[in-house]
Design a protein around this motif. Sequence first.
Motif, short mmCIF file in Angstrom:
data_model
loop_
_atom_site.label_atom_id
_atom_site.label_comp_id
_atom_site.label_asym_id
_atom_site.label_seq_id
_atom_site.Cartn_x
_atom_site.Cartn_y
_atom_site.Cartn_z
N ILE A 79 -8.01 0.57 -47.60
CA ILE A 79 -6.79 0.03 -47.01
C ILE A 79 -5.80 1.18 -46.78
CG2 ILE A 79 -4.74 -1.38 -47.49
CD1 ILE A 79 -6.97 -3.12 -46.74
N SER A 80 -5.27 1.28 -45.57
CA SER A 80 -4.38 2.37 -45.24
C SER A 80 -2.98 2.15 -45.80
CB SER A 80 -4.27 2.53 -43.71
OG SER A 80 -5.51 2.92 -43.16
N VAL A 81 -2.43 3.20 -46.41
CA VAL A 81 -1.02 3.21 -46.82
C VAL A 81 -0.21 3.62 -45.60
CG1 VAL A 81 0.70 4.32 -48.29
CG2 VAL A 81 -1.52 3.69 -49.23
N LEU A 82 0.72 2.77 -45.19
CA LEU A 82 1.46 3.00 -43.96
C LEU A 82 2.77 3.75 -44.18
CD1 LEU A 82 1.01 -0.58 -42.47
CD2 LEU A 82 -0.38 1.45 -42.00
N ASP A 83 3.46 3.44 -45.27
CA ASP A 83 4.77 4.03 -45.51
C ASP A 83 5.03 4.01 -47.01
OD1 ASP A 83 7.26 5.15 -44.95
OD2 ASP A 83 8.22 3.21 -44.60
N TYR A 84 6.01 4.78 -47.44
CA TYR A 84 6.36 4.83 -48.86
C TYR A 84 7.80 5.27 -48.98
CZ TYR A 84 5.74 9.85 -48.16
OH TYR A 84 5.85 11.13 -47.68
N GLY A 85 8.37 5.02 -50.14
CA GLY A 85 9.75 5.43 -50.34
C GLY A 85 10.32 4.86 -51.63
N PHE A 86 11.64 4.80 -51.69
CA PHE A 86 12.34 4.28 -52.86
C PHE A 86 13.40 3.30 -52.37
CE2 PHE A 86 10.71 8.45 -53.80
CZ PHE A 86 10.12 8.28 -55.04
N ASP A 87 13.56 2.20 -53.12
CA ASP A 87 14.54 1.21 -52.70
C ASP A 87 15.94 1.61 -53.16
OD1 ASP A 87 14.76 0.57 -55.41
OD2 ASP A 87 13.53 -1.24 -55.26
N GLN A 88 16.89 0.69 -52.99
CA GLN A 88 18.28 1.00 -53.30
C GLN A 88 18.49 1.30 -54.78
OE1 GLN A 88 17.00 -1.28 -51.38
NE2 GLN A 88 18.37 -1.99 -49.74
N ARG A 89 17.57 0.86 -55.64
CA ARG A 89 17.67 1.12 -57.07
C ARG A 89 16.79 2.29 -57.50
NH1 ARG A 89 15.38 -2.57 -59.83
NH2 ARG A 89 14.25 -3.50 -58.08
N ARG A 90 16.31 3.04 -56.52
CA ARG A 90 15.44 4.20 -56.74
C ARG A 90 14.10 3.81 -57.35
NH1 ARG A 90 17.84 9.42 -59.27
NH2 ARG A 90 16.61 10.44 -57.64
N GLN A 91 13.68 2.58 -57.11
CA GLN A 91 12.36 2.13 -57.54
C GLN A 91 11.36 2.41 -56.43
OE1 GLN A 91 11.68 0.87 -60.79
NE2 GLN A 91 13.72 1.82 -60.91
N PRO A 92 10.20 2.98 -56.77
CA PRO A 92 9.24 3.37 -55.74
C PRO A 92 8.50 2.16 -55.16
CG PRO A 92 8.36 3.84 -57.91
CD PRO A 92 9.77 3.39 -58.12
N PHE A 93 8.10 2.29 -53.89
CA PHE A 93 7.29 1.27 -53.23
C PHE A 93 6.42 1.95 -52.19
CE2 PHE A 93 10.74 1.75 -50.21
CZ PHE A 93 10.11 1.65 -48.98
N TYR A 94 5.36 1.25 -51.78
CA TYR A 94 4.62 1.69 -50.60
C TYR A 94 4.10 0.46 -49.87
CZ TYR A 94 0.35 1.32 -53.55
OH TYR A 94 -0.66 0.89 -54.37
N THR A 95 3.83 0.63 -48.58
CA THR A 95 3.34 -0.48 -47.77
C THR A 95 1.93 -0.17 -47.29
OG1 THR A 95 4.23 0.40 -45.68
CG2 THR A 95 5.67 -1.03 -46.99
N MET A 96 1.16 -1.25 -47.11
CA MET A 96 -0.23 -1.14 -46.68
C MET A 96 -0.49 -2.12 -45.54
SD MET A 96 -1.81 -1.32 -50.54
CE MET A 96 -0.58 -2.57 -50.97
N GLU A 97 -1.56 -1.87 -44.81
CA GLU A 97 -1.95 -2.81 -43.78
C GLU A 97 -2.31 -4.14 -44.45
OE1 GLU A 97 -5.78 -2.13 -41.85
OE2 GLU A 97 -6.14 -0.49 -43.26
N LEU A 98 -1.99 -5.23 -43.77
CA LEU A 98 -2.25 -6.57 -44.30
C LEU A 98 -3.48 -7.14 -43.63
CD1 LEU A 98 -1.11 -8.88 -46.13
CD2 LEU A 98 0.09 -9.71 -44.09
N LEU A 99 -4.52 -7.46 -44.41
CA LEU A 99 -5.76 -8.01 -43.86
C LEU A 99 -5.61 -9.51 -43.60
CD1 LEU A 99 -8.56 -6.29 -45.97
CD2 LEU A 99 -7.60 -5.57 -43.78
N GLU A 100 -6.19 -9.97 -42.51
CA GLU A 100 -6.16 -11.39 -42.19
C GLU A 100 -7.40 -12.08 -42.76
OE1 GLU A 100 -3.80 -13.08 -40.75
OE2 GLU A 100 -2.51 -11.35 -40.35
N ASN A 101 -7.18 -13.06 -43.61
CA ASN A 101 -8.24 -13.90 -44.16
C ASN A 101 -9.42 -13.10 -44.74
OD1 ASN A 101 -6.89 -16.31 -43.32
ND2 ASN A 101 -7.65 -15.93 -41.24
N PRO A 102 -9.15 -12.15 -45.63
CA PRO A 102 -10.26 -11.40 -46.22
C PRO A 102 -10.98 -12.22 -47.28
CG PRO A 102 -8.22 -10.75 -47.26
CD PRO A 102 -7.84 -11.74 -46.17
N ALA A 103 -12.22 -11.85 -47.55
CA ALA A 103 -12.99 -12.45 -48.65
C ALA A 103 -13.01 -11.48 -49.81
CB ALA A 103 -14.41 -12.77 -48.20
#
Length: 343
Positions: A79-103
């Motif tokens: 799964i590809s990581v698309l973006d990453y960063g820190f929110d307003q509270r300096r907590q880390p996050f990252y985003t990934m592609e969202l699969l449709e109806n995976p098994a």
Amino acid sequence: MTTVALPTIAHRYKPQTLLGQGGMGVVYVAHDLLTGQQVALKQVKLPAGVGDASQINERLLALAHEFQALSSLRHPNIISVLDYGFDQRRQPFYTMELLENPATLSYAAKQTDTHGRIRLMIEVLTALDYLHRHGVVHRDLKPANILVDVHGVVRLLDFGVSQFRSASGEEITQYGGTLDYMAPEVLANGSATAAADLYAVGVMLSKLESGNHPFGESNGDYTHFMLRLLHDAPDLSGVPAPLVPVVSALLHKDPAQRPPSAQHVIDLLLNAYDLPLLPEREAVRESNLQASRFVGRTDEFKALRGALFGALEGNGSLWLIGGESGVGKSRLISELRAEALVE
């Protein structure tokens, strides 16, 4: 899925529904306000412990570089990581592609025969081989972290407890993972290398073929279950005969005695069932040319870093970065972005 009402993260991502949560973080379906697309967003829980400001910044910068490395991984079975960063509270996050109806891997495995299950596991191993070549140990490999998309392609996900080896190749010593798939050395002292991921592959192969865990079920008695993991021989009575030597090798108590690489396990599986060598897909070949380490460009990076800190002090500037295609212009900017995210 549960609908959530949370503030926009990093002024871009609006969490909409809860996908799942665990000890290492929470995953949401989020709306990307910039692109209009739906993504999977994971908020990562920082390790416990208090440090001074410089130590906190050092840890955040290390996380930014880990996320940056994950975002550079491009493989058809990951799964590809698309973006990453820190929110307003300096907590880390990252985003990934969202699969449709995976098994799930477990469900897909039940819909096919042994050869089909071997193919699925070879795709898992192909992804692992790519990760290990780039210094990534997954640490929480299990069927729940492996999906099969609508085209039947395996997709490895959830790097919430993945760790990177040091430049010297030293082992990671931090507990994490799921007990049912945890290698004895991780359970004993927290040491995880690529061999621990291969052990998890052995457990999955055994369970997918026999329907049972090779060391029995815990049934809530975790003490005796852990003792079996550490000391007992695996029960492979329900595993097909051609697979027994492979699974037995993967489940060896001593990580040094397990197969040396994911590619080696692929070869063992192909030989066990006399299957032809699978042709290397162009997408897999291309993925091995990406995600290289950032080297050189010391002077250029120093100049841009100086401009970054100047901007933080109110002294903005405009820079033009030129050069032939492929010399590393985009990579230079991505390295600077990691610094900027933390600052």
